[in-house]
Design an enzyme around this catalytic site. Structure first.
Site, PDB file in Angstrom:
ATOM      1  N   ASP A 102       2.568   5.836  -6.736  1.00 55.26           N
ATOM      2  CA  ASP A 102       3.832   5.760  -6.002  1.00 55.26           C
ATOM      3  C   ASP A 102       5.052   5.607  -6.888  1.00 55.26           C
ATOM      4  OD1 ASP A 102       2.942   6.072  -3.421  1.00 55.26           O
ATOM      5  OD2 ASP A 102       2.277   3.997  -3.296  1.00 55.26           O
ATOM      6  N   HIS A 157      -2.427  -2.064  -9.536  1.00 50.92           N
ATOM      7  CA  HIS A 157      -3.354  -1.482  -8.581  1.00 50.92           C
ATOM      8  C   HIS A 157      -4.606  -2.335  -8.559  1.00 50.92           C
ATOM      9  CE1 HIS A 157      -5.715   1.492  -6.460  1.00 50.92           C
ATOM     10  NE2 HIS A 157      -4.586   2.127  -6.210  1.00 50.92           N
ATOM     11  N   HIS A 195       0.872  -1.186   0.000  1.00 52.45           N
ATOM     12  CA  HIS A 195       0.000   0.000   0.000  1.00 52.45           C
ATOM     13  C   HIS A 195       0.904   1.229   0.000  1.00 52.45           C
ATOM     14  CE1 HIS A 195      -3.505   2.367   0.618  1.00 52.45           C
ATOM     15  NE2 HIS A 195      -3.818   2.082   1.864  1.00 52.45           N
TER      16      HIS A 195
HETATM   17  N1  ACO Z   1       4.742  -6.617 -10.585  1.00 48.47           N
HETATM   18  C1  ACO Z   1       4.620  -7.826 -11.194  1.00 48.47           C
HETATM   19  N2  ACO Z   1       3.474  -8.516 -11.228  1.00 48.47           N
HETATM   20  C2  ACO Z   1       2.415  -7.994 -10.614  1.00 48.47           C
HETATM   21  C3  ACO Z   1       2.460  -6.736  -9.970  1.00 48.47           C
HETATM   22  C4  ACO Z   1       3.678  -6.044  -9.979  1.00 48.47           C
HETATM   23  N3  ACO Z   1       3.796  -4.853  -9.392  1.00 48.47           N
HETATM   24  N4  ACO Z   1       1.254  -6.452  -9.458  1.00 48.47           N
HETATM   25  C5  ACO Z   1       0.471  -7.489  -9.768  1.00 48.47           C
HETATM   26  N5  ACO Z   1       1.166  -8.414 -10.474  1.00 48.47           N
HETATM   27  C6  ACO Z   1       0.650  -9.649 -11.047  1.00 48.47           C
HETATM   28  C7  ACO Z   1       0.403 -10.706  -9.982  1.00 48.47           C
HETATM   29  O1  ACO Z   1       1.517 -11.530  -9.814  1.00 48.47           O
HETATM   30  C8  ACO Z   1      -0.794 -11.413 -10.533  1.00 48.47           C
HETATM   31  O2  ACO Z   1      -0.332 -12.309 -11.542  1.00 48.47           O
HETATM   32  P1  ACO Z   1      -1.077 -13.714 -11.758  1.00 48.47           P
HETATM   33  O3  ACO Z   1      -2.461 -13.379 -12.207  1.00 48.47           O
HETATM   34  O4  ACO Z   1      -0.247 -14.384 -12.817  1.00 48.47           O
HETATM   35  O5  ACO Z   1      -1.040 -14.428 -10.448  1.00 48.47           O
HETATM   36  C9  ACO Z   1      -1.603 -10.337 -11.240  1.00 48.47           C
HETATM   37  O6  ACO Z   1      -0.651  -9.333 -11.592  1.00 48.47           O
HETATM   38  C10 ACO Z   1      -2.678  -9.716 -10.372  1.00 48.47           C
HETATM   39  O7  ACO Z   1      -2.078  -9.335  -9.139  1.00 48.47           O
HETATM   40  P2  ACO Z   1      -2.840  -9.348  -7.756  1.00 48.47           P
HETATM   41  O8  ACO Z   1      -1.842  -9.385  -6.656  1.00 48.47           O
HETATM   42  O9  ACO Z   1      -3.912 -10.398  -7.787  1.00 48.47           O
HETATM   43  O10 ACO Z   1      -3.550  -7.949  -7.821  1.00 48.47           O
HETATM   44  P3  ACO Z   1      -4.150  -7.188  -6.580  1.00 48.47           P
HETATM   45  O11 ACO Z   1      -5.215  -6.313  -7.118  1.00 48.47           O
HETATM   46  O12 ACO Z   1      -4.519  -8.144  -5.498  1.00 48.47           O
HETATM   47  O13 ACO Z   1      -2.901  -6.342  -6.022  1.00 48.47           O
HETATM   48  C11 ACO Z   1      -1.326  -4.589  -5.742  1.00 48.47           C
HETATM   49  C12 ACO Z   1      -2.727  -4.988  -6.250  1.00 48.47           C
HETATM   50  C13 ACO Z   1      -1.157  -5.088  -4.289  1.00 48.47           C
HETATM   51  C14 ACO Z   1      -1.206  -3.075  -5.747  1.00 48.47           C
HETATM   52  C15 ACO Z   1      -0.267  -5.240  -6.651  1.00 48.47           C
HETATM   53  O14 ACO Z   1      -0.417  -4.767  -7.985  1.00 48.47           O
HETATM   54  C16 ACO Z   1       1.163  -4.959  -6.156  1.00 48.47           C
HETATM   55  O15 ACO Z   1       1.646  -5.707  -5.298  1.00 48.47           O
HETATM   56  N6  ACO Z   1       1.844  -3.899  -6.688  1.00 48.47           N
HETATM   57  C17 ACO Z   1       3.166  -3.542  -6.234  1.00 48.47           C
HETATM   58  C18 ACO Z   1       3.067  -2.759  -4.932  1.00 48.47           C
HETATM   59  C19 ACO Z   1       2.559  -1.364  -5.143  1.00 48.47           C
HETATM   60  O16 ACO Z   1       2.997  -0.612  -5.996  1.00 48.47           O
HETATM   61  N7  ACO Z   1       1.598  -0.983  -4.287  1.00 48.47           N
HETATM   62  C20 ACO Z   1       1.037   0.367  -4.286  1.00 48.47           C
HETATM   63  C21 ACO Z   1      -0.377   0.333  -4.738  1.00 48.47           C
HETATM   64  S1  ACO Z   1      -0.983   1.947  -4.883  1.00 48.47           S
HETATM   65  C22 ACO Z   1      -1.306   2.404  -3.288  1.00 48.47           C
HETATM   66  O17 ACO Z   1      -1.592   1.655  -2.438  1.00 48.47           O
HETATM   67  C23 ACO Z   1      -1.258   3.770  -3.038  1.00 48.47           C
END
Ligand code: ACO
Length: 427
Positions: A362, A306, A267
């Site tokens: 971010d 996201h 987050h």
């Molecule tokens: N890098 C690589 N792969 C990713 C990323 C990433 N940043 N984010 C998601 N994926 C992939 C996952 O591995 C998943 O792949 P799969 O379908 O093959 O298993 C798919 O994309 C979907 O990901 P989920 O984790 O199911 O998506 P969710 O909506 O639950 O998570 C989150 C969202 C937590 C923001 C995720 O994208 C992430 O971890 N991003 C990196 C951390 C980040 O930047 N967080 C800030 C968010 S913005 C904020 O809070 C202000």
């Protein structure tokens, strides 16, 4: 056409008619679906709240697939261009943008709450020099609860607004004191002649000069970043805020709890994690190999993806523009080229395209904060300060909601059935 949903339970052959309101059905309406009289009734199962509306809100409107974000109906792009952070706080709290007089009165009202009780300094001095600023921020905000016992009267709308103003006024002071303490620098008292962000920069960076005046471009850039981070509907930390305050806990401990939820790297902790990754990559030629490792599933590309934006995060575009303006003043952060190359490759790569992974708010914000002299560990605090306004707006809305009640999710229990502790257990 009736606004109902017909459900046929193929286990029993029974049919049910459920009302649809605002495109939603009430989860509680599913409870009538039973196999027999002993059955508890059906629930909806939604780990991670992927498709559950937990409240009705009138504050922030977000259409992830279209890249739209609006506060009280105003597009984020227009607010970032034409308003100030404090005007946005007024908008979030009161529903309308202030006129000139209201804006001045509001700024004055918030500024009346920027000072901290002197004993807070003693608390801050108790932390180690290398204490993470988020740990210090969370603890100090929680400690304010002990100075304001009146905050416990959460059923009174005027008391709620007073506490909200106190918190918006005091969070920059807490953040700057935490920073000064970590550097062994004397605390700088707030200066009410300055703007909200101008005063924050003053409390952060003033040394021996009689008056500290932040560069207007940096002051404005920080204000824009604060506007962009002010609210984002029912995300992890805001849901934490609503959850905690649903038990009628006071807003100081609740904002501390929401800040703790923000702290995690999935987050608000992502901005710190992004900079760590950019530093690790170091230079342009290392980008393709790094992307390869992300695609191999070794780790995630921080600042990408996201839960609700499956399109470009509208805030990321503004942050990128703001970065350019800041670098004109501070000099270019060399890691911006690494960031832009990462973005360019990722936006063309099938792995990221198919998963709809775009830069989020971010991805670029950390580069700006670093150029402005903020230590990396403080980045999430710079998120928590403006988001405090959103948490408080959501709290005040929830407390006035006729559907308000303590939150208490159900679970899908799949553990063992009843069993008995043996008579000879530990005998
Ligand atoms: N890098 C690589 N792969 C990713 C990323 C990433 N940043 N984010 C998601 N994926 C992939 C996952 O591995 C998943 O792949 P799969 O379908 O093959 O298993 C798919 O994309 C979907 O990901 P989920 O984790 O199911 O998506 P969710 O909506 O639950 O998570 C989150 C969202 C937590 C923001 C995720 O994208 C992430 O971890 N991003 C990196 C951390 C980040 O930047 N967080 C800030 C968010 S913005 C904020 O809070 C202000």
């Amino acid at each position: 056409m009736s606004d109902t949903l017909s459900i046929r339970d193929n286990r029993t052959g029974k049919e049910y008619e459920i009302d649809i309101k605002d495109d939603n059905i009430k989860a509680l309406d599913l409870r009538q679906i039973k196999v027999n009289d002993d059955d508890f009734g059906m629930m909806s199962y939604d780990p991670g709240y992927m498709n559950t509306a937990s409240c009705t809100s009138h504050i922030t409107d977000l259409h992830g697939s279209k890249g739209i974000l609006r506060y009280r109906g105003y597009p984020i792009e227009q607010l970032a261009e034409k308003s100030t952070f404090l005007d946005v706080v007024y908008l979030l709290f009161n529903g309308e943008l202030p006129d000139t007089q209201q804006s001045e009165d509001w700024a004055m009202r918030i500024k009346h709450h920027t000072m901290l009780h002197e004993k807070t300094k003693r608390l801050l001095k108790g932390f180690n020099y290398d204490a993470h600023p988020m740990g210090v921020f969370i603890s100090t905000v929680a400690a304010l609860s002990t100075f304001y016992p009146d905050a416990k009267d959460v059923d009174d709308p005027e008391t709620r607004m007073l506490q909200a103003c106190r918190l918006v006024g005091k969070t920059p002071t807490i953040a700057s004191y935490a920073y000064r303490n970590s550097r062994g620098l004397p605390f700088i008292y707030p200066d009410n002649e300055l703007s909200y962000t101008g005063n924050f920069l003053n409390m952060m960076y003033r040394m021996v000069e009689p008056r500290y005046q932040a560069h207007p471009v940096l002051e404005r850039a920080l204000d824009v970043l604060f506007i962009l981070h002010a609210d984002h509907e029912q995300n992890c930390s805001t849901s934490a805020m609503r959850n905690i305050t649903s038990s009628k806990a006071d807003p100081f401990v609740a904002v501390a709890g929401a800040s703790a939820a923000l702290y995690g790297p999935s987050h608000g902790g992502a901005n710190e994690a992004v900079l760590n990754q950019l530093r690790e990559i170091g230079s342009l030629e290392n980008v393709p190999a790094y992307i390869k490792r992300v695609k191999a599933g070794e780790f995630r590309l921080m600042g990408f993806g996201h839960r609700v934006y499956k399109n470009y995060d509208p805030r990321a575009r503004i942050v990128k523009e703001t970065a350019e303006a800041v670098f004109e003043v501070t000099g270019r952060n060399p890691l911006i080229d690494v960031a832009m190359e990462l973005e360019r490759i990722a936006l063309e790569d099938e792995f990221f395209v198919s998963k709809k992974l775009y830069p989020n708010v971010d991805f670029y914000s950390g580069l700006i904060y670093e150029a402005m002299g903020f230590p990396m560990e403080a980045f999430t605090v710079l998120f928590a300060i403006p988001r405090t306004a959103g948490w408080l707006a959501q709290w005040m809305e929830s407390m006035a909601d006729p559907e308000f009640r303590i939150t208490r999710p159900r679970q899908n229990y799949q553990g063992l059935g009843e069993r008995h502790v043996p008579d000879d257990y530990r005998s």
